[in-house]
Design an enzyme around this catalytic site. Structure first.
Site, PDB file in Angstrom:
ATOM      1  N   HIS B 213       0.799  -1.219   0.000  1.00  0.00           N
ATOM      2  CA  HIS B 213       0.000   0.000   0.000  1.00  0.00           C
ATOM      3  C   HIS B 213       0.833   1.271   0.000  1.00  0.00           C
ATOM      4  O   HIS B 213       0.315   2.351  -0.251  1.00  0.00           O
ATOM      5  CB  HIS B 213      -0.979  -0.036   1.176  1.00  0.00           C
ATOM      6  CG  HIS B 213      -2.158  -0.906   0.907  1.00  0.00           C
ATOM      7  ND1 HIS B 213      -3.432  -0.442   0.773  1.00  0.00           N
ATOM      8  CD2 HIS B 213      -2.235  -2.246   0.667  1.00  0.00           C
ATOM      9  CE1 HIS B 213      -4.242  -1.444   0.505  1.00  0.00           C
ATOM     10  NE2 HIS B 213      -3.543  -2.556   0.425  1.00  0.00           N
ATOM     11  N   SER B 217      -0.439  -1.181  -6.195  1.00  0.00           N
ATOM     12  CA  SER B 217      -0.124  -2.304  -7.073  1.00  0.00           C
ATOM     13  C   SER B 217       0.665  -1.832  -8.289  1.00  0.00           C
ATOM     14  O   SER B 217       0.445  -0.728  -8.795  1.00  0.00           O
ATOM     15  CB  SER B 217      -1.422  -2.968  -7.560  1.00  0.00           C
ATOM     16  OG  SER B 217      -2.118  -3.536  -6.485  1.00  0.00           O
ATOM     17  N   LYS B 241     -14.195  -8.038  -8.542  1.00  0.00           N
ATOM     18  CA  LYS B 241     -13.366  -8.865  -9.428  1.00  0.00           C
ATOM     19  C   LYS B 241     -12.687  -9.985  -8.627  1.00  0.00           C
ATOM     20  O   LYS B 241     -12.578 -11.121  -9.110  1.00  0.00           O
ATOM     21  CB  LYS B 241     -12.312  -7.989 -10.106  1.00  0.00           C
ATOM     22  CG  LYS B 241     -11.592  -8.702 -11.247  1.00  0.00           C
ATOM     23  CD  LYS B 241     -10.717  -7.752 -12.019  1.00  0.00           C
ATOM     24  CE  LYS B 241      -9.964  -8.465 -13.115  1.00  0.00           C
ATOM     25  NZ  LYS B 241      -9.153  -7.556 -13.928  1.00  0.00           N
ATOM     26  N   ASP B 242     -12.244  -9.674  -7.405  1.00  0.00           N
ATOM     27  CA  ASP B 242     -11.661 -10.708  -6.545  1.00  0.00           C
ATOM     28  C   ASP B 242     -12.696 -11.773  -6.186  1.00  0.00           C
ATOM     29  O   ASP B 242     -12.383 -12.967  -6.171  1.00  0.00           O
ATOM     30  CB  ASP B 242     -11.095 -10.085  -5.263  1.00  0.00           C
ATOM     31  CG  ASP B 242      -9.722  -9.464  -5.485  1.00  0.00           C
ATOM     32  OD1 ASP B 242      -9.100  -9.739  -6.530  1.00  0.00           O
ATOM     33  OD2 ASP B 242      -9.267  -8.697  -4.621  1.00  0.00           O
ATOM     34  N   GLU B 285       6.147 -33.907  -2.070  1.00  0.00           N
ATOM     35  CA  GLU B 285       4.931 -33.398  -2.693  1.00  0.00           C
ATOM     36  C   GLU B 285       5.308 -32.617  -3.955  1.00  0.00           C
ATOM     37  O   GLU B 285       6.414 -32.081  -4.056  1.00  0.00           O
ATOM     38  CB  GLU B 285       4.194 -32.484  -1.710  1.00  0.00           C
ATOM     39  CG  GLU B 285       3.605 -33.235  -0.534  1.00  0.00           C
ATOM     40  CD  GLU B 285       2.293 -33.923  -0.884  1.00  0.00           C
ATOM     41  OE1 GLU B 285       2.337 -35.030  -1.443  1.00  0.00           O
ATOM     42  OE2 GLU B 285       1.226 -33.351  -0.589  1.00  0.00           O
TER      43      GLU B 285
END
Lengths: 186, 426
Positions: B213, B217, B241-242, B285
């Site tokens: 922040h 972004s 959108k998220d 894994e």
């Protein structure tokens, strides 16, 4: 911090008082650091093996039922220990190898107490897998000893590393013959 | 835009503790966000929801699980058979780890493609790498808890890596184990740490978002925001959108949980741990396979460093080198859209990582050893040789004047930002 800066610039008449304060400051800081380390050590050491874990640190094994050519696996400190009753041929094979052919040179004589009995921790010295070769059905590698399937290390009839990524021979634990057919490991 | 409300209760709380304006500035209408973010920017919030899912299911599993070598395996089977919806909670947690890594790996490669690690976001990038390391430690210890054959032997192989440290290696391994092999004390402490570390991850995520922040972004063009015309409020535009991204993610996640829950697992882990029997082929894994391949690639001594220590250095170095990435990549242009050569090398790196993953799943025999060595060499060369050279040799395409310009085709308030153009290549 301001006090230290002042004394560094040479405070004239106050000089004695300032340096005594510096000394007290350093002494208190050092004492604090030692104290912190003393408190942290028990916390760190609590993660080391506890008394009950250490108490189970030795194992007695009866060798009388193991015939020539047979091998048994016993547990010692949670790890497998390989005991092989070697044949004359296997002993001969282990003793005829020139030392300069070995990755981790050691004579066969230095790895046994009684020539027929080879006693080793059955854990590959690479990353801790259990090598194959104890059972007749299992692969014994290119040198008639043991073969680690994880990353392809080959050990000979004396448990010495001959080929593959492992850096060292299979470890011979501390053990002693209590009588002709009994050993105590650890 | 300051936070405003007429609700008296909210105003009363806000006056004493400004938490509502804090939330508004963090993920609300008070947080201006570049208007051109594409779907690759969904993966940060997806990682966040994955962490929440793992913590919730993990706490419920911990209430049914017994961290003791005699009971651990049976308690997991009890969860699967007897506990109400235990099978569902465990399958969510088990596959959630895989999905967490899928999402985070895409998030990281997004950062690599669009140059999100470059100034002034270096610290944001490094905090993300700390989260990755914590995730790897957490996932590794979690995999030990069911006390199956892969749990036990995975733990044995990985803890033995520390024995490669000169002089103190063996003592460190005994200290890690709390005994002379992987045993009950090891299982107990792994359980304690597996419960603790997700909360540490949560704390570092807070720092990660705090650092994010500071400058906001990055965006697909990789150029700085020039003014309000380049941004839209986070809420409602990116919250919605998220949420859409969550929906797509949950569909895929649910499909695996219900129809192929063991696809990414290993059948040997349904056999209880046996200290006297190594499985014929130990594999970690899937999300650790590229690192496992690098560990096994070093089969030769380098000067005084033996092969075992060399492998460990290569494995940990593959992540540690990423901490230096903001300085190894000397190009001032962020986005691959304007870096024709880097764009190709990026995809070669992706292919190299997938190849390493495949090599890691194969037994250490010809030809995989050699392929693994070449792929490892390329991985390090990408960061240590190609990127520093590229910053000097590559000729980037011209950057757009602003984020708005290609969208608005020169109309609107773009003229105001045109004066900022000379700053762009700085």
């Amino acid at each position: 911090m301001a006090d230290i800066a002042k004394s560094a610039s040479g405070g004239g008449g106050e000089h004695d008082g300032e340096s005594r304060r510096d000394f007290l400051f350093l002494a208190a800081g050092a004492m604090g650091a030692v104290g912190a380390a003393a408190v942290v050590w028990p916390l760190i050491d609590s993660l080391n093996p506890a008394a009950d874990v250490l108490a189970l640190a030795s194992t007695e094994v009866d060798l009388s039922p193991v015939e020539v050519g047979q091998a048994i696996t016993v547990t010692w400190r949670g790890k497998p220990v390989f005991i092989r009753h070697r044949t004359e041929q296997e002993i001969e094979q282990a003793r005829s190898v020139p030392l300069d052919e070995l990755v981790d040179p050691a004579t066969d004589e230095s790895r046994v107490i009684e020539a027929p009995w080879l006693v080793m921790v059955g854990i590959c010295t690479h990353l801790g897998c259990v090598p194959l070769g104890q059972k007749p059905s299992e692969p014994k590698g290119d040198f008639g000893g043991w073969f680690c399937p994880c990353h392809g290390s080959h050990y000979d009839t004396s448990g010495r590393i001959r080929k593959g990524p492992a850096p060292l021979n299979l470890v011979v634990p501390e053990y002693a013959f209590d009588d002709e057919t009994t050993i105590t490991i650890g | 835009m300051a936070f405003q409300t007429n609700n008296p209760v909210i105003r009363w709380i806000e006056y004493r503790m400004p938490i509502f304006s804090f939330v508004d500035h963090s993920v609300g209408s008070g947080y201006p966000t570049p208007k051109n973010l594409n779907y690759f920017w969904n993966f940060g919030s997806l990682a966040g929801i994955a962490l929440v899912i793992m913590i919730v299911t993990g706490i419920l599993l911990a209430m049914q699980y017994t961290p003791h070598v005699d009971y651990a395996f049976a308690s997991v089977e009890r969860i699967m058979r007897d506990v109400n919806y235990g099978w569902l909670i465990r399958y969510i947690h088990m596959n959630g780890a895989s999905f967490f890594f899928i999402v985070v790996y895409i998030h990281i490669f997004r950062g690599l493609y669009y140059g999100s690690y470059k100034a002034p976001r270096e610290l944001l990038w490094m905090l993300g790498l700390v989260i990755l390391l914590l995730m790897m430690a957490t996932a590794f210890m979690g995999y030990v808890l069911p006390w199956g054959q892969m749990s036990f032997w995975g733990a044995t192989v990985i803890t033995n890596l520390f024995s490669a440290i000169p002089l103190v290696g063996e003592s460190i391994v005994t200290w890690l184990w709390g005994g002379f092999s992987v045993d009950n004390p090891t299982l107990n402490r792994f359980f304690a740490l597996h419960y603790l570390l997700p909360f540490v991850i949560f704390g570092v995520v807070v720092l990660h978002i705090w650092a994010l922040h500071r400058f906001g972004s990055n965006n697909p063009l990789g150029i700085d925001v020039k003014g309000p015309q380049d941004t839209i409020p986070f809420h409602p535009y990116y919250t919605v959108k998220d949420y859409f991204g969550f929906g797509v993610f949950f569909i895929i996640f649910a499909a695996v949980i219900f129809f192929a829950p063991n696809y990414m697992g290993h059948p040997d882990n349904y056999i209880e741990a046996n200290a006297l029997q190594t499985p014929p082929h130990i594999v970690p894994e899937w999300y650790f396979l590229p690192f496992y391949a690098m560990l096994r690639a070093v089969t030769f001594d380098i000067w005084f460093i033996d092969a075992k220590l060399g492998g460990v250095i290569a494995m940990f170095g593959s992540i540690l080198i990423l901490f230096l990435l903001p300085w190894l990549d000397s190009s001032p242009v962020r986005s691959s859209k304007f870096r024709p050569i880097y764009k190709q090398l990026f995809w070669v790196l992706v292919a190299d990582c997938i190849l390493l993953g495949y090599v890691g799943s194969q037994p250490p025999e010809a030809p995989w050893v050699l392929i693994g060595q070449l792929a490892t060499l390329y991985y390090f060369a990408h960061f240590l040789v190609l990127l520093p050279l590229l910053g000097k040799l590559e000729r980037p395409k011209p950057l757009p004047v602003s984020i708005s310009e290609p969208v608005l085709k020169g109309s609107g308030p773009v003229g105001a930002s045109a004066t900022a153009k000379p700053m762009e290549k700085a």
